[in-house]
Design a protein around this motif. Structure first.
Motif, PDB file in Angstrom:
ATOM      1  N   ARG A  81       0.798  -1.219   0.000  1.00  0.00           N
ATOM      2  CA  ARG A  81       0.000   0.000   0.000  1.00  0.00           C
ATOM      3  C   ARG A  81       0.842   1.285   0.000  1.00  0.00           C
ATOM      4  O   ARG A  81       0.457   2.274  -0.615  1.00  0.00           O
ATOM      5  CB  ARG A  81      -0.951  -0.004   1.212  1.00  0.00           C
ATOM      6  CG  ARG A  81      -2.004  -1.087   1.125  1.00  0.00           C
ATOM      7  CD  ARG A  81      -2.821  -1.187   2.399  1.00  0.00           C
ATOM      8  NE  ARG A  81      -3.712  -0.051   2.579  1.00  0.00           N
ATOM      9  CZ  ARG A  81      -4.938   0.023   2.062  1.00  0.00           C
ATOM     10  NH1 ARG A  81      -5.408  -0.937   1.282  1.00  0.00           N
ATOM     11  NH2 ARG A  81      -5.710   1.075   2.294  1.00  0.00           N
ATOM     12  N   LEU A  82       1.982   1.290   0.687  1.00  0.00           N
ATOM     13  CA  LEU A  82       2.782   2.514   0.735  1.00  0.00           C
ATOM     14  C   LEU A  82       3.323   2.901  -0.645  1.00  0.00           C
ATOM     15  O   LEU A  82       3.127   4.045  -1.080  1.00  0.00           O
ATOM     16  CB  LEU A  82       3.926   2.372   1.746  1.00  0.00           C
ATOM     17  CG  LEU A  82       4.917   3.556   1.787  1.00  0.00           C
ATOM     18  CD1 LEU A  82       4.191   4.866   2.084  1.00  0.00           C
ATOM     19  CD2 LEU A  82       6.017   3.301   2.811  1.00  0.00           C
TER      20      LEU A  82
ATOM     21  N   VAL B  62       0.170   9.482   8.349  1.00  0.00           N
ATOM     22  CA  VAL B  62      -0.843  10.321   9.009  1.00  0.00           C
ATOM     23  C   VAL B  62      -2.243   9.877   8.598  1.00  0.00           C
ATOM     24  O   VAL B  62      -3.142   9.718   9.428  1.00  0.00           O
ATOM     25  CB  VAL B  62      -0.619  11.809   8.671  1.00  0.00           C
ATOM     26  CG1 VAL B  62      -1.815  12.647   9.127  1.00  0.00           C
ATOM     27  CG2 VAL B  62       0.661  12.318   9.337  1.00  0.00           C
ATOM     28  N   SER B  63      -2.428   9.667   7.291  1.00  0.00           N
ATOM     29  CA  SER B  63      -3.749   9.243   6.811  1.00  0.00           C
ATOM     30  C   SER B  63      -4.077   7.836   7.280  1.00  0.00           C
ATOM     31  O   SER B  63      -5.234   7.511   7.548  1.00  0.00           O
ATOM     32  CB  SER B  63      -3.806   9.319   5.275  1.00  0.00           C
ATOM     33  OG  SER B  63      -2.859   8.446   4.697  1.00  0.00           O
ATOM     34  N   LYS B  64      -3.044   6.994   7.423  1.00  0.00           N
ATOM     35  CA  LYS B  64      -3.258   5.643   7.932  1.00  0.00           C
ATOM     36  C   LYS B  64      -3.759   5.674   9.361  1.00  0.00           C
ATOM     37  O   LYS B  64      -4.664   4.915   9.757  1.00  0.00           O
ATOM     38  CB  LYS B  64      -1.956   4.850   7.841  1.00  0.00           C
ATOM     39  CG  LYS B  64      -2.064   3.400   8.295  1.00  0.00           C
ATOM     40  CD  LYS B  64      -0.726   2.684   8.156  1.00  0.00           C
ATOM     41  CE  LYS B  64      -0.836   1.221   8.597  1.00  0.00           C
ATOM     42  NZ  LYS B  64       0.472   0.524   8.480  1.00  0.00           N
ATOM     43  N   GLY B  65      -3.187   6.565  10.159  1.00  0.00           N
ATOM     44  CA  GLY B  65      -3.647   6.712  11.532  1.00  0.00           C
ATOM     45  C   GLY B  65      -5.082   7.174  11.621  1.00  0.00           C
ATOM     46  O   GLY B  65      -5.859   6.710  12.451  1.00  0.00           O
ATOM     47  N   ARG B  66      -5.436   8.091  10.717  1.00  0.00           N
ATOM     48  CA  ARG B  66      -6.832   8.564  10.709  1.00  0.00           C
ATOM     49  C   ARG B  66      -7.796   7.473  10.278  1.00  0.00           C
ATOM     50  O   ARG B  66      -8.889   7.328  10.827  1.00  0.00           O
ATOM     51  CB  ARG B  66      -6.953   9.762   9.752  1.00  0.00           C
ATOM     52  CG  ARG B  66      -6.267  11.029  10.287  1.00  0.00           C
ATOM     53  CD  ARG B  66      -6.387  12.169   9.289  1.00  0.00           C
ATOM     54  NE  ARG B  66      -5.794  13.389   9.820  1.00  0.00           N
ATOM     55  CZ  ARG B  66      -5.641  14.505   9.126  1.00  0.00           C
ATOM     56  NH1 ARG B  66      -6.068  14.566   7.858  1.00  0.00           N
ATOM     57  NH2 ARG B  66      -5.110  15.568   9.680  1.00  0.00           N
TER      58      ARG B  66
ATOM     59  N   GLY C 111       5.425  12.131   0.457  1.00  0.00           N
ATOM     60  CA  GLY C 111       4.189  11.367   0.597  1.00  0.00           C
ATOM     61  C   GLY C 111       4.245  10.321   1.695  1.00  0.00           C
ATOM     62  O   GLY C 111       3.202   9.848   2.156  1.00  0.00           O
ATOM     63  N   ILE C 112       5.461   9.946   2.141  1.00  0.00           N
ATOM     64  CA  ILE C 112       5.573   8.915   3.177  1.00  0.00           C
ATOM     65  C   ILE C 112       4.929   9.364   4.488  1.00  0.00           C
ATOM     66  O   ILE C 112       4.076   8.640   5.039  1.00  0.00           O
ATOM     67  CB  ILE C 112       7.047   8.508   3.379  1.00  0.00           C
ATOM     68  CG1 ILE C 112       7.582   7.841   2.113  1.00  0.00           C
ATOM     69  CG2 ILE C 112       7.183   7.567   4.589  1.00  0.00           C
ATOM     70  CD1 ILE C 112       9.062   7.493   2.157  1.00  0.00           C
ATOM     71  N   PRO C 113       5.297  10.541   5.048  1.00  0.00           N
ATOM     72  CA  PRO C 113       4.593  10.952   6.274  1.00  0.00           C
ATOM     73  C   PRO C 113       3.104  11.183   6.047  1.00  0.00           C
ATOM     74  O   PRO C 113       2.289  10.937   6.946  1.00  0.00           O
ATOM     75  CB  PRO C 113       5.305  12.258   6.676  1.00  0.00           C
ATOM     76  CG  PRO C 113       6.022  12.715   5.460  1.00  0.00           C
ATOM     77  CD  PRO C 113       6.386  11.475   4.709  1.00  0.00           C
ATOM     78  N   VAL C 114       2.737  11.647   4.847  1.00  0.00           N
ATOM     79  CA  VAL C 114       1.308  11.834   4.553  1.00  0.00           C
ATOM     80  C   VAL C 114       0.578  10.498   4.639  1.00  0.00           C
ATOM     81  O   VAL C 114      -0.527  10.408   5.182  1.00  0.00           O
ATOM     82  CB  VAL C 114       1.117  12.461   3.160  1.00  0.00           C
ATOM     83  CG1 VAL C 114      -0.364  12.541   2.802  1.00  0.00           C
ATOM     84  CG2 VAL C 114       1.753  13.841   3.098  1.00  0.00           C
ATOM     85  N   PHE C 115       1.206   9.442   4.120  1.00  0.00           N
ATOM     86  CA  PHE C 115       0.593   8.114   4.164  1.00  0.00           C
ATOM     87  C   PHE C 115       0.353   7.665   5.599  1.00  0.00           C
ATOM     88  O   PHE C 115      -0.728   7.168   5.936  1.00  0.00           O
ATOM     89  CB  PHE C 115       1.502   7.110   3.458  1.00  0.00           C
ATOM     90  CG  PHE C 115       1.068   5.668   3.623  1.00  0.00           C
ATOM     91  CD1 PHE C 115       0.041   5.147   2.856  1.00  0.00           C
ATOM     92  CD2 PHE C 115       1.696   4.841   4.554  1.00  0.00           C
ATOM     93  CE1 PHE C 115      -0.355   3.821   3.002  1.00  0.00           C
ATOM     94  CE2 PHE C 115       1.303   3.514   4.709  1.00  0.00           C
ATOM     95  CZ  PHE C 115       0.279   3.011   3.925  1.00  0.00           C
TER      96      PHE C 115
END
Length: 454
Positions: A92-93, A444-448, A438-442
């Motif tokens: 997914r990443l 963060v969105s994964k946590g949400r 995009g890695i930190p964005v992924f």
């Protein structure tokens, strides 16, 4: 290997037949590049043999990729194409990073570069010079309008979008063939061709060859675009491999013939100075009428490519959102038109923003640098799928594992050369840096998503 529902089911109807799918590939590929890019390529490799060799190398590069994706696409005939192949193989990443790059870099840069060229020739056909004010400003506005117009065609239905694609593909291919025939039938007997000396002193170096390959790959790009609309292709297990292979071979043949035709009329030194080589060839052969013909041909050609880019790029955003990795509304299917309406609108909006802010050269280089790492991941997916039980594609890439390996190695060398060369190092690293953001964005969105129970 049981194909997961994610990779096979489609909420978009399958309405694209074999010819329409070939038109998407050919129409998305043949744009302004073959009419505009030879000057910059010849400037890096100012010799007939190096010039033809770089076009053949780019074609082999594209064919290795197309042969490999022909195998994988038949197993995963799902909207999103490259995104699906990366997700099902690498996880997914990496798949999210492709979707992220499509959102913030790839598609907007492509739409901006293509529409800019369309705009320049549209203004030129009207009798004005797009290089001088106020028309140099108008280029951006006309380009933005062209993006919105092609987005409208695709918004109201895949049939409208594919109709525009079919018509413009026939027109642009016909125009290119006319130029080739005229040059070889009229120009070659007059000049004897400008094919010697084959390798003049200083016409070849490894570094220049690598930089020229970036420009050539911009012209060849489009060979993978049909995979983005795979979820709308009829009988995909049978049609997708045939479309990818046939379409890519058509492109290679046309590009090699076009360069042979240019050299039949103009020496390399004149090609180096020609920003519109096809128009200069036509001018030599039939005069001012030829220049007007080529200008109209380029305008039609780029409009068709722009339409294809809107059609295919929006499907990637749709697929990523449908998978829950982007905002869910982006995966909305219009209840009446049965199109990914929000994804189309988002792609068009970002394209308009980029075209108002950037130049053609900036946009084209950004696109190539951003997309080739993901092409390599998509091609590399075949190594993972081949190790899975139950994997039974309808088509198997010939020359495995050499063919996909050649593509991946060429990609690594291409990016490495761009980083090493001082003239391209900073922009290349900047593009790769945006992708990695995009890695930190992924996460963060994964946590949400986890907090929401998804």
């Amino acid at each position: 290997m049981t194909t997961p529902d994610f990779a096979r089911d489609s909420s978009l109807p399958r309405r694209l037949g074999w010819w329409s799918a070939v038109a998407v590939l050919v129409g998305s590929t043949i744009g302004s590049g073959i009419f505009r890019s030879p000057a910059g390529i010849a400037d890096k490799l100012p010799g007939p043999l190096p010039l033809l060799a770089i076009w053949l190398t780019g074609g082999i590069f594209a064919l290795c990729g197309a042969l490999t994706l022909a195998e994988v696409a038949g197993v995963f005939p799902r909207t999103g194409g490259v995104y699906v192949f990366i997700r099902e193989s690498w996880g997914r990443l990496p798949a999210f990073l492709f979707g992220w790059s499509e959102l913030v870099l790839i598609r907007a840069a492509a739409l901006g570069a293509i529409s800019t060229t369309f705009s320049e020739y549209f203004i030129r056909v009207l009798g004005y010079d797009p290089r001088v004010a106020p028309y140099s400003r108008y280029v951006h506005y006309v380009a933005a309008a062209a993006i919105l117009l092609t987005a409208t065609f695709n918004y109201v239905g895949i049939r409208w979008g594919s109709l525009v694609q079919n018509v413009t593909t026939l027109a642009k291919t016909g125009a290119l063939l006319i130029i080739i025939v005229l040059a070889l039938a009229i120009g070659l007997p007059q000049t004897g061709g400008h094919y010697t000396p084959a390798v003049p002193p200083g016409s070849f170096s490894i570094a220049s060859f690598g930089l020229a390959l970036v420009s050539v790959l911009w012209v060849y790009d489009g060979w993978a675009d049909v995979s983005f609309v795979a979820g709308e292709v009829k009988d995909p297990e049978r049609n997708l491999p045939r479309v990818l292979i046939a379409g890519t071979l058509i492109i290679i043949a046309l590009y090699l013939l076009a360069n042979l035709a240019y050299l039949a009329v103009l020496p390399v030194e004149e090609i180096r100075q020609s920003k519109l080589v096809a128009a200069d060839v036509a001018d030599k052969l039939v005069g001012a009428a030829g220049v007007a013909f080529v200008s109209v041909a380029v305008m039609i050609s780029t409009f068709g490519t722009l339409n294809g880019s809107v059609m295919t790029g929006s499907r990637v955003l749709f697929a990523v959102a449908e998978d829950g990795l982007l905002f869910k509304p982006i995966a909305t299917v219009h209840p009446k038109f049965q199109t990914p309406s929000v994804a189309i609108a988002l792609s068009a909006g970002l394209g308009v923003l980029f075209v108002l802010l950037g130049t053609f050269e900036q946009l084209a280089d950004t696109f190539v640098t951003a997309i080739v790492p993901f092409y390599a991941l998509a091609v590399g997916s075949v190594f993972i799928f081949r190790r899975r039980a139950g994997y039974n594609p309808s088509f198997r890439v010939p020359g495995y594992p050499v063919v996909p390996a050649l593509f991946i190695v060429a990609t690594i060398l291409l990016l490495g050369n761009a980083i090493i060369d001082p003239s391209s190092r900073v922009p290349t690293l900047a593009v790769l840096g945006v992708i990695l953001l995009g890695i930190p964005v992924f996460y963060v969105s994964k946590g949400r998503r986890a907090a929401d129970g998804r």
